[in-house]
Write an enzyme that holds these catalytic residues in place. Sequence first.
Site, PDB file in Angstrom:
ATOM      1  CB  CYS A  51     -25.101 -10.573 -17.840  1.00 48.88           C
ATOM      2  SG  CYS A  51     -24.485 -10.400 -19.536  1.00 48.88           S
ATOM      3  N   GLY A  84       0.791  -1.225   0.000  1.00 46.77           N
ATOM      4  CA  GLY A  84       0.000   0.000   0.000  1.00 46.77           C
ATOM      5  C   GLY A  84       0.820   1.270   0.000  1.00 46.77           C
ATOM      6  CB  CYS A 114     -19.805 -11.854 -21.032  1.00 48.47           C
ATOM      7  SG  CYS A 114     -21.556 -11.714 -21.393  1.00 48.47           S
ATOM      8  CB  CYS A 168     -20.435  -9.466 -18.293  1.00 48.42           C
ATOM      9  SG  CYS A 168     -21.445 -10.733 -17.557  1.00 48.42           S
ATOM     10  CB  CYS A 205     -23.634 -14.641 -20.084  1.00 46.99           C
ATOM     11  SG  CYS A 205     -23.139 -13.764 -18.597  1.00 46.99           S
TER      12      CYS A 205
END
Lengths: 303, 262, 226
Positions: free
Chosen positions: A251, A43, A282, A276, A254
């Site tokens: 979605c 970080g 997808c 997606c 899909c």
Amino acid sequence: MMDLRENGPETATEMTDYNFAYLDEQTKRMIRRAILKGLAIPGYQVPFASREMPMPYGWGTGGVQVSAATLTPEDTFKVIDQGADDTTNAVSIRKFFERTAGVATTEETSKASVIQTRHRIPEEPLREDQILVYQVPIPEPLRFLEPSEVETRKMHSLEEYGLMHVKLYEDISRHGAIATAYAYPVKVEGRYVMDPSPIPKFDNPKLEMAAIQLFGAGREQRIYALPPWCRVVSLDFEDYPFEASKADAPCDLCGADDSYLDEVIMDDSGTRMFVCSDTDYCASRRAAGHVGAQGAIEQEGAA
Amino acid sequence: MIQGETNGPLLSVRGVTHMYGKRIGCADVHFDLYPGEVMGIVGESGSGKSTLLNCLAGHLVPDRGEVLFEMRDGAVKDTVTMSEPERRMLGRTDWAFVHQHARDGLRMNVSAGGNVGERLMAVGARHYGGIRAEAVDWLDRVEIAESRVDDRPTQFSGGMQQRLQIARNLVTGPRLVFMDEPTGGLDVSVQARLLDLLRGLVREMGLSAIIVTHDLAVVRLLADRLMVMKDGQVVETGLTDQVLDDPQHAYTQLLVSSVLQV
Amino acid sequence: MIEIEGVAKTFTLHNQGCVVIPVMQGATLSVARGDCVGLIGASGAGKSTLMRMIYGNYLAAEGRIVVDGVDVVQAPPREILALRRETLGYVSQFLRVVPRVPTLDVVAEPLLVLGVDAEVARNRARALLTRLRIPERLWALSPTSFSGGEQQRVNIARGFAHDYPALLLDEPTASLDAANRDTVLELIEEAKARGAAIIGIFHDEAARERVCDRVVDVSAYTPRAA
């Protein structure tokens, strides 16, 4: 994968005028040192001497330099831009490394060993033998409230992070909820507050993963990193807890109800569909026979 | 609440000296400030009063001298030599600093509530409702309506900004407040209201305060004690009314006699 | 309660050729609990100067001024402040307050500073203002807009809000009508009765006769011209 042995210029298969993966070896070593330091201090933003790249700032120069320093000739490389493999930015960067490094490329998440991304984490969980490289526009999470770099560095070193919550407080007071939807700040290993790049906050829980994650900011000359499975907590309030939200729909192609969705306006009368944002996810679901509400009508390449 | 609760001084200043190159900022300043006491520092521009204040508040590092502060646990620490994290922690908890220009002490792009809440969040408050309630309570104490809690300071008048700055500073219950010309640049009527507010807060919270100003009327109303500075040196100290009504030093006499009578 | 011994005062005017003006020397005076001493002497003899030195408002050049065990000449500011808060009250001829503060709070302030409950303090203030005939409709206003006589009575109410063991009164009855003058003298008598040591300046001879146990002529302490 990341191989600290020097890759001689002879490994570049086609472009003999350039070193392997465009950058010279000294630059790659410098970047690798920054990466290793970043991994050692999760970080923490490590300054590095960002090079001019043959693309404008804002087009992923930081991610490209990290990828260049990370790739080996054996790697398989994938690039996504907001989840898609087929946008201009993704295609250009993929081609860049095809030409300058001659590495294999793929659009399949599971086959890639190094994935460079802009603004998404792939839906498919990554493995420990994979590396995810993020393109970062502004690495400093405190920047919007504190313009002084000297001051923000001091705040990081002294763990003075009250200001980060001021931003979230302002969100709630103005919008009734934490409206920050992307680049949602996180605290890493209980120490540094980090900007996870502009990924949707839906992706924040995925930041704790098996793969190594590297973040490169070219214009701002910063590299930071998350080693596998390090603790990443999204900041919040007790009475306004963090929520990894997404559009409340499956979605349309899909039928997946667990993936992050893009809203696509279909015509002038406002017809819309949700698909997606991760095109590979997808496509592989559809290949496996999953069909969404409009999946039967849509043919491949329509999205 | 009343001074004399603890035996020792809250702040002991010992030989504080700050130079700007060869020029004197402030030289060899000594004094003790006890809990609940309000001390004024007066002098003309360039007399070193702001330099001294900044040395005491940890914004400037004195070249020599000690600034001993009695911590909440009773231990006395030199704030000049303590670690920076510790000093900055004091700056968010036990100390407050009210700037002359409110925009130096406020975040102008953050709402009034966020401004007041920042110090709470800086010391770990993580309950939005609690932070907001506290902010509203403090806005009320400095006479800013609850309905303004989500407005930004840019929409406030100068006097309101100054009161907001005071609320933002006092929300964590500091024990020592540094004020640099707190009423400077405000209309006279607004000044009076602010002075009244400050007096009430000082009394209710048992605050100790050091107020730098060139306005003798302000120190007469706010300060128990007075320190007069000239060319970086302290030329006279004493009870505020005694220094103003029976000044001993030539410079103080000049200062007092120069005030225009209304 | 108040012991004054060998007190001298000079003013040095640095900005007017460093002139040193001696105004008092050898002032000696003692006031016991329940005693009221009147200061007399011609205008300019130093009555107010002596009173201000006792309050710590003027700095004595030499001598001792001991009030309830504290030597005001030597004590650090915070001891004098504590003395003023708890022990030594002072009713001056001028009211000096923050503009905008309501009269009721001006009068209650000496009690609030001592940590007395706000309502108790305000009740005491209401009682005093009523006795001194300040109309209730004025209580919520700042006394800065009042007439001279009203300001004087607000000042007296403030001076008597807390039962100070020692009191300094600078012309408390000046510019008051007969009824209010009488009330002020009653307040002084009550203070004496509870044991307060009082030093006062009264131009009003009848008032002086009524409350003072003895008088001291400060002209005796005026330095002889060198």
